[in-house]
Design a protein around this motif. Structure first.
Motif, PDB file in Angstrom:
ATOM      1  N   GLU A  49       0.813  -1.209   0.000  1.00 50.61           N
ATOM      2  CA  GLU A  49       0.000   0.000   0.000  1.00 50.61           C
ATOM      3  C   GLU A  49       0.848   1.262   0.000  1.00 50.61           C
ATOM      4  O   GLU A  49       0.508   2.259  -0.633  1.00 50.61           O
ATOM      5  CB  GLU A  49      -0.930   0.009   1.209  1.00 50.61           C
ATOM      6  CG  GLU A  49      -1.930   1.141   1.189  1.00 50.61           C
ATOM      7  CD  GLU A  49      -2.913   1.075   2.329  1.00 50.61           C
ATOM      8  OE1 GLU A  49      -3.439   2.147   2.684  1.00 50.61           O
ATOM      9  OE2 GLU A  49      -3.160  -0.016   2.870  1.00 50.61           O
ATOM     10  N   ARG A  50       1.972   1.212   0.699  1.00 49.42           N
ATOM     11  CA  ARG A  50       2.861   2.376   0.737  1.00 49.42           C
ATOM     12  C   ARG A  50       3.365   2.713  -0.669  1.00 49.42           C
ATOM     13  O   ARG A  50       3.367   3.864  -1.079  1.00 49.42           O
ATOM     14  CB  ARG A  50       4.036   2.086   1.683  1.00 49.42           C
ATOM     15  CG  ARG A  50       4.904   3.265   1.956  1.00 49.42           C
ATOM     16  CD  ARG A  50       4.240   4.178   2.925  1.00 49.42           C
ATOM     17  NE  ARG A  50       5.171   5.181   3.406  1.00 49.42           N
ATOM     18  CZ  ARG A  50       4.780   6.318   3.908  1.00 49.42           C
ATOM     19  NH1 ARG A  50       3.509   6.561   4.046  1.00 49.42           N
ATOM     20  NH2 ARG A  50       5.644   7.202   4.301  1.00 49.42           N
ATOM     21  N   MET A  51       3.784   1.695  -1.403  1.00 50.14           N
ATOM     22  CA  MET A  51       4.244   1.895  -2.778  1.00 50.14           C
ATOM     23  C   MET A  51       3.105   2.430  -3.636  1.00 50.14           C
ATOM     24  O   MET A  51       3.298   3.354  -4.432  1.00 50.14           O
ATOM     25  CB  MET A  51       4.779   0.593  -3.379  1.00 50.14           C
ATOM     26  CG  MET A  51       5.113   0.689  -4.863  1.00 50.14           C
ATOM     27  SD  MET A  51       6.313   1.959  -5.269  1.00 50.14           S
ATOM     28  CE  MET A  51       7.734   0.972  -5.574  1.00 50.14           C
ATOM     29  N   SER A  52       1.921   1.896  -3.466  1.00 53.33           N
ATOM     30  CA  SER A  52       0.764   2.356  -4.223  1.00 53.33           C
ATOM     31  C   SER A  52       0.498   3.843  -3.968  1.00 53.33           C
ATOM     32  O   SER A  52       0.242   4.601  -4.907  1.00 53.33           O
ATOM     33  CB  SER A  52      -0.463   1.526  -3.843  1.00 53.33           C
ATOM     34  OG  SER A  52      -1.599   1.977  -4.518  1.00 53.33           O
ATOM     35  N   ASP A  53       0.568   4.258  -2.704  1.00 53.30           N
ATOM     36  CA  ASP A  53       0.368   5.668  -2.362  1.00 53.30           C
ATOM     37  C   ASP A  53       1.479   6.536  -2.944  1.00 53.30           C
ATOM     38  O   ASP A  53       1.219   7.625  -3.470  1.00 53.30           O
ATOM     39  CB  ASP A  53       0.299   5.860  -0.849  1.00 53.30           C
ATOM     40  CG  ASP A  53      -0.978   5.313  -0.247  1.00 53.30           C
ATOM     41  OD1 ASP A  53      -1.924   4.988  -1.004  1.00 53.30           O
ATOM     42  OD2 ASP A  53      -1.041   5.199   0.988  1.00 53.30           O
ATOM     43  N   PHE A  54       2.713   6.059  -2.870  1.00 51.37           N
ATOM     44  CA  PHE A  54       3.831   6.801  -3.446  1.00 51.37           C
ATOM     45  C   PHE A  54       3.630   7.002  -4.951  1.00 51.37           C
ATOM     46  O   PHE A  54       3.856   8.090  -5.483  1.00 51.37           O
ATOM     47  CB  PHE A  54       5.155   6.076  -3.211  1.00 51.37           C
ATOM     48  CG  PHE A  54       5.730   6.214  -1.825  1.00 51.37           C
ATOM     49  CD1 PHE A  54       5.212   7.098  -0.898  1.00 51.37           C
ATOM     50  CD2 PHE A  54       6.813   5.435  -1.445  1.00 51.37           C
ATOM     51  CE1 PHE A  54       5.762   7.226   0.370  1.00 51.37           C
ATOM     52  CE2 PHE A  54       7.384   5.556  -0.186  1.00 51.37           C
ATOM     53  CZ  PHE A  54       6.851   6.451   0.729  1.00 51.37           C
ATOM     54  N   ILE A  55       3.185   5.954  -5.634  1.00 52.03           N
ATOM     55  CA  ILE A  55       2.969   6.032  -7.080  1.00 52.03           C
ATOM     56  C   ILE A  55       1.896   7.068  -7.391  1.00 52.03           C
ATOM     57  O   ILE A  55       2.031   7.846  -8.347  1.00 52.03           O
ATOM     58  CB  ILE A  55       2.601   4.651  -7.652  1.00 52.03           C
ATOM     59  CG1 ILE A  55       3.834   3.737  -7.618  1.00 52.03           C
ATOM     60  CG2 ILE A  55       2.042   4.763  -9.065  1.00 52.03           C
ATOM     61  CD1 ILE A  55       3.545   2.283  -7.942  1.00 52.03           C
ATOM     62  N   LYS A  56       0.848   7.116  -6.588  1.00 48.15           N
ATOM     63  CA  LYS A  56      -0.217   8.103  -6.814  1.00 48.15           C
ATOM     64  C   LYS A  56       0.304   9.523  -6.647  1.00 48.15           C
ATOM     65  O   LYS A  56      -0.062  10.420  -7.420  1.00 48.15           O
ATOM     66  CB  LYS A  56      -1.383   7.833  -5.868  1.00 48.15           C
ATOM     67  CG  LYS A  56      -2.135   6.563  -6.205  1.00 48.15           C
ATOM     68  CD  LYS A  56      -3.173   6.236  -5.153  1.00 48.15           C
ATOM     69  CE  LYS A  56      -3.805   4.882  -5.434  1.00 48.15           C
ATOM     70  NZ  LYS A  56      -4.645   4.432  -4.318  1.00 48.15           N
ATOM     71  N   VAL A  57       1.151   9.743  -5.653  1.00 53.85           N
ATOM     72  CA  VAL A  57       1.733  11.073  -5.458  1.00 53.85           C
ATOM     73  C   VAL A  57       2.626  11.428  -6.641  1.00 53.85           C
ATOM     74  O   VAL A  57       2.578  12.554  -7.154  1.00 53.85           O
ATOM     75  CB  VAL A  57       2.517  11.156  -4.125  1.00 53.85           C
ATOM     76  CG1 VAL A  57       3.249  12.490  -4.005  1.00 53.85           C
ATOM     77  CG2 VAL A  57       1.583  10.946  -2.934  1.00 53.85           C
ATOM     78  N   ILE A  58       3.412  10.473  -7.110  1.00 49.55           N
ATOM     79  CA  ILE A  58       4.278  10.681  -8.280  1.00 49.55           C
ATOM     80  C   ILE A  58       3.440  11.014  -9.511  1.00 49.55           C
ATOM     81  O   ILE A  58       3.773  11.932 -10.273  1.00 49.55           O
ATOM     82  CB  ILE A  58       5.189   9.460  -8.523  1.00 49.55           C
ATOM     83  CG1 ILE A  58       6.230   9.338  -7.423  1.00 49.55           C
ATOM     84  CG2 ILE A  58       5.833   9.510  -9.910  1.00 49.55           C
ATOM     85  CD1 ILE A  58       7.243  10.462  -7.387  1.00 49.55           C
ATOM     86  N   LYS A  59       2.334  10.302  -9.716  1.00 44.42           N
ATOM     87  CA  LYS A  59       1.475  10.580 -10.856  1.00 44.42           C
ATOM     88  C   LYS A  59       0.910  11.993 -10.797  1.00 44.42           C
ATOM     89  O   LYS A  59       0.812  12.680 -11.816  1.00 44.42           O
ATOM     90  CB  LYS A  59       0.353   9.557 -10.938  1.00 44.42           C
ATOM     91  CG  LYS A  59       0.798   8.205 -11.430  1.00 44.42           C
ATOM     92  CD  LYS A  59      -0.364   7.235 -11.534  1.00 44.42           C
ATOM     93  CE  LYS A  59       0.065   5.906 -12.085  1.00 44.42           C
ATOM     94  NZ  LYS A  59      -1.064   4.959 -12.187  1.00 44.42           N
ATOM     95  N   LEU A  60       0.539  12.438  -9.608  1.00 45.40           N
ATOM     96  CA  LEU A  60       0.061  13.812  -9.450  1.00 45.40           C
ATOM     97  C   LEU A  60       1.172  14.801  -9.813  1.00 45.40           C
ATOM     98  O   LEU A  60       0.915  15.829 -10.453  1.00 45.40           O
ATOM     99  CB  LEU A  60      -0.414  14.056  -8.025  1.00 45.40           C
ATOM    100  CG  LEU A  60      -1.743  13.427  -7.634  1.00 45.40           C
ATOM    101  CD1 LEU A  60      -1.947  13.525  -6.126  1.00 45.40           C
ATOM    102  CD2 LEU A  60      -2.887  14.100  -8.371  1.00 45.40           C
ATOM    103  N   GLY A  61       2.391  14.497  -9.385  1.00 44.57           N
ATOM    104  CA  GLY A  61       3.527  15.377  -9.695  1.00 44.57           C
ATOM    105  C   GLY A  61       3.800  15.441 -11.185  1.00 44.57           C
ATOM    106  O   GLY A  61       4.055  16.523 -11.732  1.00 44.57           O
ATOM    107  N   ILE A  62       3.732  14.318 -11.844  1.00 47.33           N
ATOM    108  CA  ILE A  62       3.956  14.289 -13.303  1.00 47.33           C
ATOM    109  C   ILE A  62       2.870  15.094 -14.010  1.00 47.33           C
ATOM    110  O   ILE A  62       3.155  15.843 -14.946  1.00 47.33           O
ATOM    111  CB  ILE A  62       4.012  12.830 -13.817  1.00 47.33           C
ATOM    112  CG1 ILE A  62       5.297  12.168 -13.289  1.00 47.33           C
ATOM    113  CG2 ILE A  62       3.946  12.775 -15.334  1.00 47.33           C
ATOM    114  CD1 ILE A  62       5.357  10.664 -13.535  1.00 47.33           C
ATOM    115  N   ALA A  63       1.641  14.953 -13.554  1.00 46.06           N
ATOM    116  CA  ALA A  63       0.544  15.718 -14.144  1.00 46.06           C
ATOM    117  C   ALA A  63       0.781  17.220 -13.991  1.00 46.06           C
ATOM    118  O   ALA A  63       0.441  17.993 -14.897  1.00 46.06           O
ATOM    119  CB  ALA A  63      -0.780  15.312 -13.511  1.00 46.06           C
TER     120      ALA A  63
END
Length: 66
Positions: A49-63
């Motif tokens: 879950e931690r990795m999943s949350d990190f990926i979501k934050v990264i996706k927001l940053g890329i956007a």
């Protein structure tokens, strides 16, 4: 500058933008993940879950970069 250092700089920039989006948009599900900035290595070594949350934050940053 070595590629690894460039990777870290890019990661830090993207993370900062993603964390800012989490806070500005009040995304409470990601608030814990965006509370502190992981190192690139911590991000790469995270799991579940931690990795999943990190990926979501990264996706927001890329956007935000677009």
């Amino acid at each position: 500058m070595p590629d690894k250092e460039l990777d870290r700089l890019l990661f830090d920039r993207i993370w900062a933008l993603g964390a800012k989006a989490v806070h500005e948009n009040h995304i409470s599900a990601l608030a814990d993940a965006a509370l502190s900035t992981p190192t690139l290595e911590e991000y790469q070594n995270s799991h579940g879950e931690r990795m999943s949350d990190f990926i979501k934050v990264i996706k927001l940053g890329i956007a935000q970069l677009r």
